[in-house]
Design an enzyme around this catalytic site. Structure first.
Site, short mmCIF file in Angstrom:
data_model
loop_
_atom_site.label_atom_id
_atom_site.label_comp_id
_atom_site.label_asym_id
_atom_site.label_seq_id
_atom_site.Cartn_x
_atom_site.Cartn_y
_atom_site.Cartn_z
N GLY A 28 0.19 -2.91 -13.56
CA GLY A 28 0.52 -1.69 -13.11
C GLY A 28 1.47 -1.55 -11.98
O GLY A 28 2.17 -2.38 -11.64
N THR A 30 1.07 -1.20 -8.60
CA THR A 30 0.75 -1.83 -7.66
C THR A 30 1.09 -3.25 -7.94
O THR A 30 1.81 -3.99 -7.09
CB THR A 30 -0.63 -1.30 -7.12
OG1 THR A 30 -0.95 0.03 -7.27
CG2 THR A 30 -0.90 -1.96 -5.64
N GLY A 94 -7.78 0.32 -16.34
CA GLY A 94 -7.24 0.55 -17.62
C GLY A 94 -6.27 1.54 -17.78
O GLY A 94 -6.05 2.22 -18.79
N GLU A 102 -7.49 -7.67 -18.43
CA GLU A 102 -7.96 -7.87 -17.10
C GLU A 102 -9.03 -8.26 -16.86
O GLU A 102 -9.55 -9.07 -15.75
CB GLU A 102 -7.74 -6.46 -16.39
CG GLU A 102 -6.21 -5.95 -16.30
CD GLU A 102 -5.98 -4.63 -16.03
OE1 GLU A 102 -4.71 -4.39 -15.72
OE2 GLU A 102 -6.78 -3.56 -16.03
C1 5RP Z 1 -3.98 -1.39 -15.70
C2 5RP Z 1 -4.60 -1.01 -14.58
C3 5RP Z 1 -4.12 -0.88 -13.31
O1 5RP Z 1 -4.40 -1.63 -12.51
C4 5RP Z 1 -4.78 0.65 -12.68
O2 5RP Z 1 -4.30 1.54 -13.76
C5 5RP Z 1 -3.79 0.83 -11.59
O3 5RP Z 1 -2.41 1.05 -11.57
P1 5RP Z 1 -1.21 1.54 -10.38
O4 5RP Z 1 -1.56 0.58 -9.64
O5 5RP Z 1 -0.35 1.79 -11.34
O6 5RP Z 1 -1.91 2.70 -9.82
O7 5RP Z 1 -5.85 -1.16 -14.58
O8 5RP Z 1 -4.86 -1.51 -16.81
#
Ligand code: 5RP
Length: 221
Positions: A28, A30, A94, A102
């Site tokens: 993701g 982050t 997800g 994950e």
């Molecule tokens: C990916 C995830 C991510 O950790 C979740 O969607 C958060 O994403 P971001 O850091 O872009 O806000 O679970 O499957």
């Protein structure tokens, strides 16, 4: 601004990996910041176990070897983001479709450090869609079961997971009992994984806000 906070949360995870040789890495935007922050310390790592093809690509570009979880066994630390976090450190994950890998890495890790900006903290999980990875032939069947639970499943069209499956995003579900719902959905035929991380919740959540980064731990539960 939200992106700055994501970077701040990623930065806050660095002390948790200081003695780490093999790292579990999520997926993701982050986590992308977190991977970027590994560049100056990459020599520290024998390798990483990655939760998605996307993160694998970034880690390889950085020169961090990708290791097979079957060879590594147990990981000391897994760092990943979340779509929603509650006060019990239970998560919805997800959004990027990587929920199955994950969940496997989280299960195989001693410490799961979740990095997020403060917008992800909710009093009740379910305001964001709840992703479910489903075997393609079970899409209609699982969608019917979810309707029966009061959720509104929407097929994430033109998306295939790294495992070759589809995603149903469940809208309009107030998740008052995450542990129970996780079990119920996991038991449906054709479901590979539900993006509720309630049984294996995070151990530490680093929540970034403009006034600083708050650390939520399992003892706060
Ligand atoms: C990916 C995830 C991510 O950790 C979740 O969607 C958060 O994403 P971001 O850091 O872009 O806000 O679970 O499957």
């Amino acid at each position: 601004m939200q992106d700055e906070l994501k970077k701040q949360a990623a930065q806050a995870a660095l002390p948790y990996i200081k003695d780490c040789k093999i790292l579990g890495v999520g997926t993701g935007s982050t986590v992308n910041h977190f991977i970027d922050l590994l560049a100056p310390i990459k020599q520290q790592f024998d390798g990483a176990v990655s939760s998605s093809e996307a993160s694998t690509k970034r880690l390889i570009e950085l020169g961090i070897p990708i290791l097979n979880l079957n060879t590594v066994g147990t990981l000391d630390v897994y760092v990943d983001g979340a779509d929603e976090v509650n006060a019990n450190l239970q998560l919805i994950k997800g959004g990027g479709g990587a929920l199955t890998r994950e969940k496997i890495i989280a299960a195989a890790s001693k410490t799961f450090v979740c990095i997020a900006d403060e917008s992800k903290l909710v009093s009740c999980l379910g305001a964001s869609p709840l992703p479910i990875e489903v075997i393609p032939m079970a899409r209609h069947y699982v969608a019917e079961q979810i309707l029966g639970l009061g959720g509104k499943p929407i097929w994430r069209e033109n998306f295939t997971t790294d495992n070759g499956n589809i995603i149903l995003d469940v809208h309009a579900m107030q998740i008052t009992n995450p542990l129970e719902l996780e079990k119920i959905i996991n038991n449906m035929a054709g479901v590979v994984t539900v993006g509720l991380f309630a049984d294996r919740a995070a151990d530490i959540v680093l929540l970034a806000s403009e006034s600083g980064t708050k650390t939520l731990t399992a003892s706060n539960r």
